[in-house]
Design an enzyme around this catalytic site. Structure first.
Site, PDB file in Angstrom:
ATOM      1  N   LYS A 568       0.861  -1.180   0.000  1.00  0.00           N
ATOM      2  CA  LYS A 568       0.000   0.000   0.000  1.00  0.00           C
ATOM      3  C   LYS A 568       0.901   1.234   0.000  1.00  0.00           C
ATOM      4  O   LYS A 568       2.124   1.105   0.096  1.00  0.00           O
ATOM      5  CB  LYS A 568      -0.923   0.015   1.217  1.00  0.00           C
ATOM      6  CG  LYS A 568      -0.203  -0.128   2.548  1.00  0.00           C
ATOM      7  CD  LYS A 568      -1.204  -0.210   3.702  1.00  0.00           C
ATOM      8  CE  LYS A 568      -1.862  -1.572   3.719  1.00  0.00           C
ATOM      9  NZ  LYS A 568      -3.309  -1.516   3.830  1.00  0.00           N
ATOM     10  N   ARG A 569       0.295   2.392  -0.111  1.00  0.00           N
ATOM     11  CA  ARG A 569       1.056   3.637  -0.046  1.00  0.00           C
ATOM     12  C   ARG A 569       1.852   3.691   1.255  1.00  0.00           C
ATOM     13  O   ARG A 569       1.359   3.305   2.315  1.00  0.00           O
ATOM     14  CB  ARG A 569       0.083   4.816  -0.147  1.00  0.00           C
ATOM     15  CG  ARG A 569       0.687   6.176  -0.179  1.00  0.00           C
ATOM     16  CD  ARG A 569      -0.357   7.184  -0.663  1.00  0.00           C
ATOM     17  NE  ARG A 569      -1.639   7.010  -0.018  1.00  0.00           N
ATOM     18  CZ  ARG A 569      -2.033   7.671   1.080  1.00  0.00           C
ATOM     19  NH1 ARG A 569      -1.213   8.553   1.644  1.00  0.00           N
ATOM     20  NH2 ARG A 569      -3.227   7.481   1.592  1.00  0.00           N
TER      21      ARG A 569
END
Length: 835
Positions: A568-569
């Site tokens: 994920k980010r």
């Protein structure tokens, strides 16, 4: 037939409805492929690595989409029912070919056609570049929404920006993230259709002045502006085997005049093309680093460019059917604002109605607040956009005037509701006062919308009790929840074909459009033979991912290891740092001989940090340094791997989520709005280890506490600790944690780079640490140990895996879009015209 210059003939209605649809057979597809490859693209020799093979397949598929696209548009126009414009600064579409063939129902036929000439469809898929027009969950959610709207036959058009350079490509140099431009359009984008005839003019700069019109009414003129041309490019969005094709319209910026030819001929080359370059810069790059004033200004230009072009386009469409009387506009149109980025659409619609259509303020405001709906995606106050008033005054003076008028009327309403409550007025004002006054875009979106929704039950609750409490007290009817989802067409049917085939064999194909049908898998959860089939598919997916990782990193991963995944980010609240600390803890256990009962584990972390986010980039460096030590130590060879997956994107996730066994959803409780990666992993049979944050709460409720690995403080417990949080005492009281921090502090992972991780260790020890990493360390380690013990019991783990998939039905965007439509949009499905 002769046509006068001022007439238009709808070729679609006259001819296309009479023409038979193109055949969907392998013979027909092969014929069209060879036509495009030879006649349109002018190629004779097939080279599997060239882009032309892929382009020819796309053109063959696009022809079939085009027939359905035209019929969908004609049906929607004839019905003249309400429609939604979904405004989003991000659409993380990924690759489109596999999804298009799946939704058209011709994947097998296309593969057969290519095999006849010695080609493989998988090789063609690999030639497509990701359309990386988004940063993470926000943009990917928008893409899933469009897929579901088309599958549900809802008349929804997506509006976004056609960035020339999408999300940057990430590569690692000595463990550091290095950003490179992503020239995703370099080889062309055969999915798009340029619609120059619908180009719009977007204004910037200039000044405003008043005048009286012929009826003696005071009007405002926005004059001497620097105009930019917004050119639309349309991308087809097919529904699943229902002949519906909706539209994603992306705007590209261009100068209204190419350049000043007279100045160019006189030798002033730079000045002659300056305006052209300035205009095109607006859609040059996704998410410019806003650390500089220039980049900050560019971001505001992008937001207004999207909003203005999209609203003008919607009004153009409306007036083409209803004339300039906008009385029924709100009955026919709704704008869904995807986060605060398009919030500027509120004053822009007012401007268009008042200045261009000469509607008075009260009527224009009524139309606006009946058409705008706002989705909030964050609980982080710093992520709620504010823009300097001075910047608005310079770039958008007319819009600033309108915002001040909205605010004046709004403050008057507050004063009537809470007389004398100046603190409340200050808190709720659209203008944040101070040395540099700023416009609160989320407040603007709330005031100008009839609906405000969060994206998970907990998130929506925290919005109304926290960030937007004042507004929820004023307008409780506006606030609602719409829990996010993901489309199972891409995130199970397409990306995990073997598991999809097994599911369809057992319960039939209805789950592809009704994900709740997966509930029928529950009866197989204890079936030993089914568990074996399930396990063998997971192993094949792990082998596929391991091969990809070895290709990208050179690191060999034994597929017997537990695949523990967090992709994920990169952000502090998502706590990749906590995951890395656990890796250090496991390494320390191995070093001190405490690994006899340890389950071999491959910890896979991937994601990108915003270019200006220093701490997030430091975390990437830290993970890579720890990985280098772990992976090079012979003692860990069969016990532990730590991998930082480079250049994580949508296509990577399509490999990763089918292979994941443990899904890390470990954000600090109260910080993650929803999460959608958690849903993709659950749908593909991974077990979640997570906090009670975002949609994790609903995932745990759905799958059952026994099938979810819960750890960490709750929101209420975190709030109770504020002001008395002592991470140093926590570290000293926990021998394992103390050993981990001692390793970090000694420079063990950065012998030749002294001090580079001081900011990280300091953040963990800081009493004001908002992420409370230290507070959750012990709970996380203990729960990870419980995960390992559970993994040893293969039958129990497979049962949990099957039940996670079986109970993921409510996390489809089909359900989410039905909720939006039932409670906010009130759209009628498109009914195709019968031939």
């Amino acid at each position: 037939m002769s046509v006068r210059s001022d007439e238009t003939i709808d070729v679609g209605e006259i001819e296309l409805l009479q023409a038979p649809d193109l055949p969907m057979t392998a013979d027909a597809i092969l014929k069209d492929f060879t036509h495009y490859f030879g006649r349109m693209l002018g190629r004779r020799t097939i080279r599997t690595k060239s882009p032309f093979l892929y382009q020819a397949v796309v053109y063959a598929a696009r022809d079939r989409l085009m027939e359905r696209w035209n019929k969908t548009r004609m049906a929607a126009e004839r019905a003249d029912t309400r429609r939604v414009s979904y405004l989003s600064l991000e659409f993380l579409m990924g690759r489109l070919l596999r999804n298009a063939l799946l939704n058209l129902g011709i994947e097998d036929e296309t593969n057969e056609a290519l095999q006849r000439i010695g080609l493989d469809l998988e090789d063609v898929y690999d030639r497509e570049h990701d359309a990386g027009l988004g940063n993470g969950g926000l943009g990917r959610l928008a893409a899933c929404f469009l897929d579901s709207c088309a599958t549900l036959a809802l008349p929804v058009i997506g509006y976004g920006i056609r960035y020339r350079y999408g999300m940057f490509r990430q590569h690692l140099e000595d463990g550091y993230q290095v950003e490179e431009p992503d020239p995703w359009l370099r080889e062309g984008f055969p999915w798009e259709i340029e619609r120059y005839e619908f180009a719009q003019i977007v204004k910037f700069g200039g000044h405003t002045s008043t005048y009286r019109d012929a009826q003696g009414k005071t009007r405002v003129e926005w004059a001497d502006t620097h105009d930019v041309l917004a050119i639309p490019y349309d991308i087809p969005i097919p529904g699943y085997q229902n002949d519906i094709v909706n539209t994603l319209r992306l705007w590209s910026a261009a100068a209204t005049d190419e350049f000043d030819l007279e100045e160019f001929n006189a030798g002033g080359y730079t000045d002659a093309v300056a305006s052209k370059n300035l205009a095109e810069n607006i859609t040059m790059v996704l998410y410019p680093n806003t650390a500089t004033e220039e980049a900050h200004e560019l971001r505001l230009r992008q937001q207004y460019f999207l909003a203005s072009a999209s609203l003008q386009d919607t009004l153009r469409n409306y007036t083409s059917h209803h004339g300039n009387d906008v009385t029924t506009f709100a009955d026919k149109h709704c704008f869904q604002l995807n986060d605060t980025h398009p919030a500027i659409a509120v004053p822009e619609l007012l401007r268009l109605l008042i200045d261009e259509f000469h509607v008075d303020w009260d009527e224009a405001w009524d139309i606006t607040i009946r058409t705008m709906a706002y989705t909030n995606h964050t609980l982080l106050p710093e992520a709620l956009e504010t823009w300097p008033v001075s910047m608005f005054r310079r770039l958008l003076p007319r819009i600033l005037d309108i915002i001040y008028e909205i605010n004046a009327r709004f403050i008057e309403d507050i004063s009537h509701r809470w007389p004398g409550d100046n603190d409340r007025i200050r808190r709720m004002s659209l203008i944040q006062e101070g040395s540099e006054p700023a416009i609160r875009m989320s407040y603007l979106a709330i005031v100008g919308s009839f609906s405000v929704n969060g994206v998970a039950a907990l998130h929506s609750k925290l919005l109304t009790e926290g960030l937007f409490r004042d507004f929820a007290e004023l307008w409780p009817h506006k606030f609602n929840n719409k829990t996010n989802g993901v489309t199972q067409r891409r995130w199970l049917a397409a990306c995990n074909p073997k598991l999809s085939a097994l599911i369809t064999e057992k319960i039939g194909p209805a789950w592809i459009t009704e994900l709740a049908e997966l509930k029928k898998l529950e009866k197989f959860a204890d079936d030993r033979e089914f568990q074996k089939e399930w396990s063998s598919i997971k192993l094949a997916n792990k082998q596929r991912l391991a091969k990809d990782i070895e290709k990208k990193t050179g690191l060999d991963i034994p597929t017997g290891m537990l695949f523990d995944v967090q992709v994920k980010r990169i952000h502090e609240y998502k706590r990749q740092l906590l995951n890395a600390l656990h890796a250090v803890h496991l390494y320390d256990r191995i070093q001190r001989g405490d690994s006899a009962d340890m389950v071999p584990r491959a910890i896979i972390i991937g994601g990108k940090a915003a270019p200006g986010y220093v701490m997030a980039k430091n975390v990437i460096k830290f993970i890579n340094n720890v990985a280098r030590v772990i992976n090079s130590d012979p003692a860990t060879r069969d016990k532990l791997r730590l991998i930082f997956y480079p250049d994580y994107n949508v296509s990577a996730m399509e490999l990763i989520c089918p292979a994941a066994e443990l899904s890390e959803q470990i954000s600090t409780a109260g910080k993650e709005a929803s999460g959608t990666g958690n849903m993709k992993f659950m749908m593909n049979g991974a077990i979640t280890i997570g906090t009670l944050d975002g949609a994790n709460v609903e995932i745990r409720d759905a799958v059952g506490a026994d099938n979810f690995l819960l750890f960490g403080l709750t929101v209420d417990e975190i709030n109770e600790r504020r002001g008395q949080y002592d991470p140093q005492a926590i570290i000293e009281a926990d021998e394992d944690f103390h050993r981990v921090m001692r390793l970090l502090g000694s420079g063990f992972f950065n012998h030749f780079e002294p001090g580079i991780f001081d900011s990280i260790t300091q953040s963990i020890r800081e009493p004001s640490d908002p992420w409370m990493t230290a507070a959750d360390f012990r709970s996380f380690v203990d729960t990870q140990k419980r995960a390992s013990e559970t993994y040893k019991d293969r039958e129990r783990w497979m049962r949990m895996s099957i039940l996670n998939t079986a109970r993921s039905g409510q996390f489809s965007t089909d359900r989410t879009m039905r909720d939006y439509n039932d409670d906010i949009w009130n759209l009628s499905p498109i009914q195709l015209i019968k031939q």
